[in-house]
Structure formats: structure tokens, C-alpha cells
Design a protein around this motif. Structure first.
Motif, PDB file in Angstrom:
ATOM      1  N   PHE B  58       0.831  -1.214   0.000  1.00  4.86           N
ATOM      2  CA  PHE B  58       0.000   0.000   0.000  1.00  4.86           C
ATOM      3  C   PHE B  58       0.859   1.255   0.000  1.00  4.86           C
ATOM      4  CE2 PHE B  58      -3.240  -2.996   1.487  1.00  4.86           C
ATOM      5  CZ  PHE B  58      -4.309  -2.594   0.702  1.00  4.86           C
ATOM      6  N   ASN B  59       1.931   1.228   0.786  1.00  2.00           N
ATOM      7  CA  ASN B  59       2.800   2.397   0.915  1.00  2.00           C
ATOM      8  C   ASN B  59       3.472   2.721  -0.414  1.00  2.00           C
ATOM      9  OD1 ASN B  59       4.336   4.454   1.856  1.00  2.00           O
ATOM     10  ND2 ASN B  59       5.781   3.179   2.991  1.00  2.00           N
ATOM     11  N   ARG B  60       4.152   1.731  -0.982  1.00  5.36           N
ATOM     12  CA  ARG B  60       4.839   1.969  -2.252  1.00  5.36           C
ATOM     13  C   ARG B  60       3.863   2.116  -3.407  1.00  5.36           C
ATOM     14  NH1 ARG B  60       9.713   1.953  -1.238  1.00  5.36           N
ATOM     15  NH2 ARG B  60      10.593   0.797   0.520  1.00  5.36           N
ATOM     16  N   GLY B  61       2.676   1.505  -3.243  1.00  3.93           N
ATOM     17  CA  GLY B  61       1.670   1.594  -4.305  1.00  3.93           C
ATOM     18  C   GLY B  61       0.983   2.946  -4.364  1.00  3.93           C
ATOM     19  N   ALA B  62       1.182   3.777  -3.325  1.00  3.62           N
ATOM     20  CA  ALA B  62       0.439   5.042  -3.253  1.00  3.62           C
ATOM     21  C   ALA B  62       0.680   5.896  -4.495  1.00  3.62           C
ATOM     22  CB  ALA B  62       0.839   5.805  -1.990  1.00  3.62           C
ATOM     23  N   ILE B  69      -5.521   7.217 -10.598  1.00  4.11           N
ATOM     24  CA  ILE B  69      -6.761   7.967 -10.399  1.00  4.11           C
ATOM     25  C   ILE B  69      -6.864   9.090 -11.434  1.00  4.11           C
ATOM     26  CG2 ILE B  69      -7.960   9.557  -8.840  1.00  4.11           C
ATOM     27  CD1 ILE B  69      -6.901   7.816  -6.514  1.00  4.11           C
ATOM     28  N   GLY B  70      -5.767   9.834 -11.607  1.00  3.04           N
ATOM     29  CA  GLY B  70      -5.784  10.899 -12.609  1.00  3.04           C
ATOM     30  C   GLY B  70      -5.951  10.348 -14.012  1.00  3.04           C
ATOM     31  N   LEU B 191      -7.365  11.127  -1.566  1.00  5.33           N
ATOM     32  CA  LEU B 191      -7.599  11.552  -2.947  1.00  5.33           C
ATOM     33  C   LEU B 191      -8.620  10.647  -3.624  1.00  5.33           C
ATOM     34  CD1 LEU B 191      -6.422  13.639  -5.119  1.00  5.33           C
ATOM     35  CD2 LEU B 191      -5.503  11.572  -6.145  1.00  5.33           C
ATOM     36  N   PHE B 192      -8.507   9.338  -3.367  1.00  2.63           N
ATOM     37  CA  PHE B 192      -9.449   8.387  -3.959  1.00  2.63           C
ATOM     38  C   PHE B 192     -10.877   8.688  -3.517  1.00  2.63           C
ATOM     39  CE2 PHE B 192     -11.536   4.117  -3.360  1.00  2.63           C
ATOM     40  CZ  PHE B 192     -11.919   3.977  -4.676  1.00  2.63           C
ATOM     41  N   VAL B 193     -11.063   8.833  -2.212  1.00  2.00           N
ATOM     42  CA  VAL B 193     -12.416   9.040  -1.684  1.00  2.00           C
ATOM     43  C   VAL B 193     -12.979  10.375  -2.177  1.00  2.00           C
ATOM     44  CG1 VAL B 193     -13.758   9.420   0.411  1.00  2.00           C
ATOM     45  CG2 VAL B 193     -12.073   7.574   0.321  1.00  2.00           C
ATOM     46  N   VAL B 194     -12.151  11.427  -2.125  1.00  2.15           N
ATOM     47  CA  VAL B 194     -12.635  12.735  -2.555  1.00  2.15           C
ATOM     48  C   VAL B 194     -12.998  12.709  -4.049  1.00  2.15           C
ATOM     49  CG1 VAL B 194     -11.959  15.136  -2.960  1.00  2.15           C
ATOM     50  CG2 VAL B 194     -11.443  14.038  -0.776  1.00  2.15           C
ATOM     51  N   THR B 195     -12.112  12.107  -4.856  1.00  2.00           N
ATOM     52  CA  THR B 195     -12.386  12.036  -6.296  1.00  2.00           C
ATOM     53  C   THR B 195     -13.658  11.253  -6.559  1.00  2.00           C
ATOM     54  OG1 THR B 195     -10.011  11.995  -6.642  1.00  2.00           O
ATOM     55  CG2 THR B 195     -11.370  11.498  -8.536  1.00  2.00           C
ATOM     56  N   LEU B 196     -13.790  10.124  -5.861  1.00  2.11           N
ATOM     57  CA  LEU B 196     -14.974   9.289  -6.037  1.00  2.11           C
ATOM     58  C   LEU B 196     -16.237  10.085  -5.718  1.00  2.11           C
ATOM     59  CD1 LEU B 196     -15.390   6.364  -6.889  1.00  2.11           C
ATOM     60  CD2 LEU B 196     -15.570   5.758  -4.481  1.00  2.11           C
ATOM     61  N   THR B 286     -12.422   2.698  -8.782  1.00  4.91           N
ATOM     62  CA  THR B 286     -12.083   1.594  -7.892  1.00  4.91           C
ATOM     63  C   THR B 286     -11.244   0.561  -8.626  1.00  4.91           C
ATOM     64  OG1 THR B 286     -14.265   1.985  -7.003  1.00  4.91           O
ATOM     65  CG2 THR B 286     -13.109   0.059  -6.193  1.00  4.91           C
ATOM     66  N   GLY B 287     -11.657   0.248  -9.842  1.00  3.27           N
ATOM     67  CA  GLY B 287     -10.932  -0.721 -10.638  1.00  3.27           C
ATOM     68  C   GLY B 287      -9.500  -0.280 -10.882  1.00  3.27           C
ATOM     69  N   ALA B 288      -9.313   1.007 -11.183  1.00  2.43           N
ATOM     70  CA  ALA B 288      -7.971   1.515 -11.456  1.00  2.43           C
ATOM     71  C   ALA B 288      -7.091   1.408 -10.215  1.00  2.43           C
ATOM     72  CB  ALA B 288      -8.050   2.958 -11.927  1.00  2.43           C
TER      73      ALA B 288
END
Lengths: 514, 354
Positions: B58-62, B69-70, B191-196, B286-288
Motif C-alpha cells: 500500500f505504501n509503495r503503491g500510493a 486515479i488521474g 484523494l481516492f475518496v474525494v475524487t470518487l 475503484t478498478g484503477a
């Protein structure tokens, strides 16, 4: 006389079935050397299929094609070319970045002793071919530097460079202006005098009567008949194409479409003055008043759809002015048209209308939503309510509001499109062929809807090739021919004029101002 | 005929959600790890913070998640942004240079970096909408020139941020912990939650999908596709900027040559494997995100196995190919037909022998 000579091309009992459609049903066709033979018919008549079978794009299911007495069955356009049948398609199949000469002789460039292209002979041959057509231009230049009209000539040159016996021109004039058409006709006459047999496919009646020797009409995949041009009245030709006799009595009208009183008092919803677009529709004047149902009649390619596109701002006008609600508009666009209360159901609902990937709900609320700021979205509940209301009102058959629109039938897609615009509560709704390709029940519902809208004070611009429908639904019909508004049938303003009926419209479509 | 194309349905009558194949891939990979590297799932608690391979993913995947997301919204409009990797480098260089050569402090430095990233996105958007350059070409320009720009800003060298300048803020962004988890996870999650929320609770998502699915019909609906497209490229730039800051904070060095190198391709893969078609239209954030995590899980797995980082791209490419094959309708229907055909043949043989 061409009719006396032996036919060079003979088609007998040609049949072609596509999944769900019998595109050609026992069609006979004869072509003699030294004639221009017009092939006519409305959408779905089978003209394109006939040409495609003839040129080997599609195989035929049954029937016989004879060229010079030999039975032929070309399997590709190049095979057909080899046999002497050349085709110039509407979208000219040339390569803009190659020189004119290369385009004319592509695939059969003359070679020299070591097998390289012999450029000198190439340019010479290309120039000779063009001279035969009476066209003079620098064959070394890129095709892209010349106009569409020249590209058309080059395509014809490519066709005849192969010693073609039969030349098929598929709507060659649809993107040409008046002068270019005259030039093309000169070339066609020259070729005819040389003994070329030419098939001329077009929608323009005037051009057919100017150039052709004989006319063959197809309708719904069947042969209606072949006539010498001089012996076929324009009105008869239109009757044959549309498939009905000029009726003695006009059909029952839907609702009370006449709007005499409001027209005097009210301002027009839209007023076009000299509005036009180069290469699309000649400048026209048109006023549409609240509650009026104005019909636009004309054959395919007459410019009827283009009028709708200009008023909605989907195409930009090159001349003239448009007033909406009394104010002259500038930089007209769909966005502004929607804000001014104009809605548009396009002719091609797959291309410009529904968004097949999105759901019924999303398609219905799309225009409404785009008119609002993104930060004032319609709540899901509100969206569902709106979508539900119109699904119920228009009887849209869908399993749920979340069904993908692409999976619905044509009639239901059309209704989704209507729902999108009705949700906007428009002042003017432009309906371009709203009943094409949909079943009879849905058609009646849409016609009733037009009457209801009109009664509620909404102006409707109804574009249709179904003259019967126009006569039934409209308070006024404007007729277009060859990209021009040529006449208007307005019973309320002209008391001496005949009633608004199918035969009157048909006469106007067919004739000059006589 | 053409209208029947959309009627094609899965034979089972079941349409998998867009993120399905990414999840399937991720699950398969975790299953392999479950048997081969049991330690992969171990989580230790030290000083109230969690440590372990999963946390590492999760850390390195951030960074990958932020870029994905972009990229999702860009791809949904029918475009692509090849420049995000270079924007990562530009943003990192700007922050490091502002921090090391001026007295403005960390907040201004970060703001300057994000501004540069957003500006880069705006350049992409303007090239694509106003000048009508194909997205792949327009963003390729910045992908190539962006590295040069980053090097120019950094003075053609890597810029190390001294610890006294980096701490505490910058260091915290890269290596700090929040709720026991590394802070980059928080940034990506927020960022994910806000974008969603923004795309699904406002009309943004609908407008983006509509422009991507049918630009002509969208125009007829009064949607300003220029604004929509410009916005998604600016947003992609912003996401790349955030990624660039995390990257810089992680290692304390702005490396214009290697920062974010090839990460644009990982982002595109994450988006595609997440069920968003390159042709535009329907998209799945979510898929991305799952797609990006799948890639990171794979890389972490390979490193755990001791695969040298120079060789790692090969197994990575194989896994990518497998997931793409899973998604291919042609292959799936071929498999289905083959299986069915075999069954039929089998039954015929039975009949013949009886």
C-alpha cells in the motif's frame, strides 16, 4: 437511340439477402453503351446494394449479371475494374498525399526495363487520360492541393484509364457546387458520346432531368420500373420513389394543428433571415411561432436536415442571421440553443443522439444536467423521478432505469431521446425523422405527442420524408428541393391555396415553380 | 447489423463489474503468495505502527494509485496522458529547488511544485482541446521534453534535500505514520475518496463518461467538451504532482532522470485492467486503484522472491499479458467455444459407440 442498341450490361433477377433485410428482390436492370442511366430511390431502396453487388463488394445470392453477353461474377472491386466496370464512390477513394498521376494509375504504374516505375510515361499517360475528360492540371502535384471537384475528376480518370465500359458514379455531385456540377456534366456528356455506359446515382431531381437518358427507380429492394427520361413526369418519378399515388383525399388530421390567432399576436420563437451554410443549404428565411407545427418536406439530400442543424447551432451558419425570442444571436451553439429552449432530435440518433453506453436514466437527464452547474447536480432521487415520469409518459419499454440504452429497440431509443428534450421543457423542438425505423405503434404515439406539445404552446419543426405524416401533423409545410427552400404550404395565410395535403407537397417536391 | 453490437451479452447472462478482472488477478497473486511466501501476510507492530509486506504494497503503491486515479478520468474521455511520469519529475525538482535555494519554506515549495504540475496538465489540455492535437501526441511532447525541463530546473543533477530542511513536514509526507499506517497511504486514500465523491455525487462523472462515449451527441446535449477535457488533464497533472511530492519525500532526493520513469505506462495499465476502456466512456476509479495495487503487489512479490530489479519487468509483462487475455472477449468466447465443441464432440463419440 440508346434503347435500340444492344445492352452492354444486363442484370437479371438479382437477389441479395442481408440478415433481417431482403436488400434486393429480383431486380432487373439494363444499361446500353452511350447512355447516362439514372438510378433512383429513397433510403433503403437498394441502390447501394445493387452497385456493391455489381462491383463485387458483396456476392449475390442469385440472379445473373451479363457484361457484353458474358456472365460475370466479380469478387472484388478490382476484379470488377478488370472486367471494365469502374466505380467512383461518394467518398472518393483516393490518396491525398500522392500525386494526381499516381492516383490515376496506382497499382498499374508503367515499369521500365529494370522494373522501376517509369515516371515519364506515368505522367504522360495520366495527362492523356485527363485530357480525354477535358481537364487540364499538373499531374505531378499532390491531389490534396486540388478541390473535391477535381478529386472527383481524378477518380473518374482513374476509372476510365482502365478502358472501362461501364462507369458508375455514386452521388458524385453531393459535395459539389453549381459550377462544378456543370463541369462534371460536361465530362459525362463527353464520355457518353465516346460510347461509355454511365450509371448515375443521385438524389437531385433537377440533375437527373438535365443529364440522364433513362431512369430506373428502385423501392424497398424491388425494381419499380425503367423509363426514358423524357417520358417520365417529375411527379410520377416522385410517386414511384415514394411508393404511393397522389391521394385523392387527404388523411384525417391529428389534433387541431392550425394556429391562426397566436401567430398574429406572438413573436416568433425563431426567425431565420438568409440563414445558410456553404455546401450544405442555400440561404433561407424561416419563422416559427409558438404552438405551430412546421413541416420540412423534401427528398433525401434536399437540405431538410441541414435546416434543423443550423437552427440548433450544431452546424455553424456561413451567412444570414438568426433571431431567437426576438434577439439576434451570435456564435450560436447547441449550448446556447438549449439555454434558449431549443431541442433537437437528430436524424442519426446513434451518432448525434443517444449515448448507447449510458443508462436510460443518464441519457434522459443529460441535457438537463449539462444546463445546470456541475455543483448543482440533480439528486439521484430527482433523476429517478424525472426518468420514471418520462418512461411512463412515453411508454418506454425498458427493464429498468439503469438499462444501457444501446440494448433498447430503435423506437425506444427515440423515445429516450424525446424524453431528454421534453425534460428540458423546450419552446421549440426540432424533430428530424422522429419516426424512421420504429414500429407503427410507437409512430402513432410520437405523432400524438407532437399534437400535445403543439396544444401546450410548444413550437415543433418536424422534418420527415413521410409526406402523409407531414400533411397530418403540420399546420404549415415548407418544401425543400436541391438544398433550397422552394415553397411553403400555409393554409392559414393563403386562402386561395389548396388544402395542405400529400399531393400538394409532392407536386412541390417534384416541380419547378410552376 | 450495427445496432445489434450493443445487444451482445455474456452467455451466462452475467456482466462482471468493471473491477472484476483486476480483483481476480490480485486474488490469484495473493493466493500464490499464501502458499509460496507465508511471511508476505505477516504484520508486525512496532512503536504503534504497522509493518509488513502488505503495508509495503500500500505504501509503495500510493504513487501508482495517485497516477491511476488521474489517468482514469483522462482515459474515460477517450484520451491518454503519457506525460505524468515526467510531471512527477518536474514537480519533485521544483519542490527540491525551491526548498534548497530559497527561504520560502516547505509550504511554498509544495505549492510551487503542485502549481507546476497543474500547469503541465493545463498545457496538455490546451494542446488537445484548442489545437486539436491527438492526446497521444500532445502528451508525448511533454513526456519527452518534461524530463529535460526537470533536469534544467534541477541544474542537470540530482538535488538532495538536507534532513534539516526536509523535516518535519516533507519527511512526514513520505515516511511519517498516521493511524499506524505510512502517510502516503492516507494521501492516496483521501484523494481516492474525494475524487470518487466528486465524480459520482456531482455531475462530473456523467459529463466525463458522456464526452468519452459519444462526443458528438454530448455536444448536442450542450456539454462543453473543451472544459471537460481540459479539466481532466489538469486533474491528471495535479495527481502527478502529489505523486512527485511523495516520491521526493520518500527518498529525500529529487532525481530528474529516474523519478516517475515509465510510471505513466503502469498507470495506463492499472486503468485498463481496472475495466476502463481505452476508447472512453464508462470508467471505474475503484478498478484503477485495484489495478495499481495489483502491479505493486506483483513488484513486491518479485523482490521478495529475490528477482533482480533489472529482470523483474519480464515476469511483470507476463502477468500483465495474462490479465489482458482474461479480459479479452475474443479469447473468452474462443475458450467457451472450444470447451463446448469438445463436449459436443465427446457426446457424439458416445453416441457413435453405443
Amino acid at each position: 437511340m440508346p434503347t435500340l442498341t444492344k445492352p452492354i450490361l444486363k442484370i437479371h433477377n438479382l437477389r441479395k439477402q442481408f440478415p433481417g433485410v431482403l436488400a434486393l428482390d429480383g431486380v432487373d436492370f439494363e444499361l446500353t453503351a452511350g447512355e447516362v442511366h439514372a438510378l433512383m430511390g429513397e433510403n433503403g431502396a437498394g441502390k447501394s446494394t445493387l452497385i456493391k453487388v455489381l462491383t463485387g463488394v458483396h456476392p449475390r445470392d442469385s440472379g445473373r449479371v451479363e457484361l457484353d453477353g458474358q456472365t460475370i461474377a466479380p469478387t472484388s472491386p478490382s476484379a470488377a475494374e478488370g472486367l471494365g466496370i469502374s466505380t467512383v464512390f461518394q467518398e472518393v477513394n483516393l490518396i491525398p498525399r500522392l500525386s494526381v498521376a499516381e492516383n490515376i494509375l496506382l497499382g498499374r504504374q508503367p515499369k521500365n526495363a529494370i522494373g522501376a516505375i517509369d515516371w515519364k510515361t506515368l505522367y504522360q499517360m495520366a495527362t492523356q487520360t485527363l485530357t480525354r475528360l477535358g481537364v487540364e492540371l499538373d499531374v505531378r502535384k499532390q491531389l490534396a492541393e486540388y478541390s473535391i471537384a477535381i478529386a472527383q475528376m481524378v477518380a473518374i480518370a482513374r476509372g476510365i484509364a482502365l478502358d472501362a465500359k461501364v462507369l458508375i458514379l455514386d452521388e458524385p455531385t453531393s459535395s459539389l457546387d453549381e459550377k462544378e456540377v456543370t463541369h462534371l456534366f460536361t465530362v459525362m456528356e463527353r464520355l457518353r458520346n465516346e460510347g461509355m455506359a454511365i450509371v448515375f446515382v443521385t438524389h437531385f431531381l433537377d440533375q437527373v432531368y438535365r443529364i440522364s437518358d433513362r431512369i430506373t427507380v428502385l423501392r424497398n429492394g424491388r425494381l419499380v420500373g425503367t423509363w426514358p427520361t423524357g417520358e417520365l413526369e417529375r411527379l410520377d418519378l416522385v410517386e414511384h420513389m415514394l411508393g404511393r399515388k397522389v391521394p385523392q383525399l387527404s388523411a384525417q388530421r391529428v389534433g387541431s394543428a392550425a394556429v391562426p390567432s397566436s401567430k398574429i399576436s406572438a413573436k416568433p420563437v425563431v426567425k431565420a433571415q438568409g440563414l445558410g451554410r456553404r455546401g450544405s443549404v442555400h440561404p433561407f428565411d424561416l419563422e416559427i411561432f409558438p404552438g405551430e407545427v412546421v413541416g420540412l418536406a423534401g427528398l433525401l439530400g434536399s437540405g431538410r436536415s441541414e435546416v434543423g442543424r443550423l437552427i440548433f447551432g450544431f452546424d455553424s451558419a456561413t451567412t444570414g442571421t438568426l433571431e431567437v425570442g426576438g434577439n439576434q444571436v451570435v456564435n450560436w451553439s447547441p449550448r446556447k440553443a438549449i439555454d434558449a429552449g431549443i431541442a433537437w432530435c437528430p436524424e442519426d440518433r446513434k451518432l448525434d443522439g443517444v449515448i448507447p453506453q449510458l443508462s436510460v436514466r443518464e441519457n434522459i437527464v443529460l441535457a438537463l444536467q449539462s444546463a445546470r452547474s456541475i455543483f448543482h447536480p440533480l439528486s439521484r432521487a430527482k433523476q429517478n423521478e424525472i426518468a420514471q415520469r418520462y418512461v411512463a409518459q412515453l411508454g418506454i419499454k425498458t427493464t429498468s432505469l439503469e438499462t444501457t440504452v444501446g440494448t433498447l429497440s430503435g423506437g425506444n431509443q427515440q423515445k429516450v431521446l424525446l424524453a431528454r428534450w421534453l425534460a428540458m421543457e423546450p419552446k421549440l423542438i426540432i424533430l428530424d425523422e422522429p419516426t424512421r425505423g420504429i414500429d407503427v405503434g410507437a409512430k402513432a404515439e410520437i405523432e400524438n405527442l407532437v399534437a400535445e406539445l403543439s396544444a401546450a404552446g410548444v413550437a415543433v419543426l418536424l422534418i420527415s420524408s413521410e409526406l402523409e405524416d407531414l400533411a397530418r401533423c403540420c399546420s404549415r409545410v415548407v418544401v425543400l428541393r436541391d438544398r433550397r427552400i422552394v415553397a411553403a404550404l400555409d393554409p392559414s395565410s393563403d386562402l386561395e391555396q389548396n388544402a395542405l395535403d400529400e399531393s400538394a407537397i409532392m407536386k412541390l417536391i417534384a416541380h419547378h415553380n410552376d | 447489423m450495427t445496432q445489434d453490437v450493443n445487444l451482445k451479452k455474456n452467455r451466462l447472462g452475467w456482466q462482471p463489474p468493471p473491477a472484476f478482472y483486476a480483483l481476480l488477478g490480485l486474488a490469484a497473486l495473493l493466493l500464490v503468495n499464501w502458499f509460496c511466501i507465508p511471511s508476505f501476510f505477516e504484520i508486525q507492530v512496532r512503536d504503534g505502527n504497522f509493518y509488513g509486506s502488505l503495508i509495503d504494497v500500500f505504501n509503495r503503491g500510493a504513487i501508482g494509485v495517485l497516477l491511476a486515479i488521474g489517468m482514469t478520468l483522462v482515459v474515460a474521455t477517450g484520451g491518454v496522458d503519457l506525460s505524468v511520469g515526467s510531471v512527477v519529475a518536474i514537480c519533485g525538482a521544483v519542490v527540491a529547488i525551491v526548498l534548497t535555494t530559497t527561504q520560502f519554506g516547505i509550504v511554498v515549495a509544495i505549492a510551487a511544485g503542485l502549481l507546476a504540475a497543474v500547469g503541465a496538465g493545463a498545457v496538455n489540455g490546451i494542446l488537445i482541446t484548442w489545437l486539436r492535437i491527438e492526446p497521444i501526441i500532445a502528451t508525448l511532447v511533454l513526456m519527452v521534453s518534461g524530463r529535460g525541463i526537470a533536469k534544467y530546473i534541477a541544474g542537470e543533477q540530482t538535488v538532495a534535500v538536507p534532513p534539516e530542511l526536509a523535516s518535519p513536514t516533507l519527511d512526514f509526507l513520505g515516511n511519517g505514520h498516521f493511524l499506524g499506517l505510512p502517510f502516503p497511504i492516507t494521501i492516496a486514500a483521501v484523494l481516492f475518496v474525494v475524487t470518487l465523491l466528486v465524480v459520482r455525487r456531482t455531475s462530473v462523472g456523467l459529463l466525463v463518461e458522456s464526452v468519452g462515449a459519444n462526443p458528438s451527441a454530448s455536444r448536442a446535449c450542450g456539454i462543453n467538451d473543451t472544459v471537460v477535457k481540459l479539466t481532466v488533464y489538469v486533474f491528471a497533472g495535479f495527481c502527478a504532482g502529489l505523486a512527485g511530492i511523495i516520491d521526493l519525500a520518500n527518498i529525500g532526493i529529487a532525481d530528474p532522470t529516474n523519478a516517475g520513469a515509465l510510471s505513466e505506462l503502469d498507470a495506463i495499465f492499472a486503468v485498463l485492467v481496472g475495466g476502463t476502456a481505452l476508447t472512453g466512456g464508462r470508467f471505474s476509479l475503484t478498478g484503477a486503484v485495484i489495478g495499481a495495487l495489483l502491479l505493486q503487489t506483483l513488484m513486491t512479490t518479485l523482490y521478495t522472491w529475490g528477482v533482480p530489479s533489472d529482470v523483474a519487468p519480464v515476469p511483470k509483462a507476463i502477468v500483465i499479458l495474462l490479465v489482458c487475455l482474461l479480459q479479452s472477449p475474443t479469447l473468452r468466447s474462443w475458450l467457451e467455444r472450444t470447451l463446448r465443441g469438445n463436449r459436443k464432440m465427446g457426446s457424439r463419440q458416445v453416441e457413435a459407440s453405443s
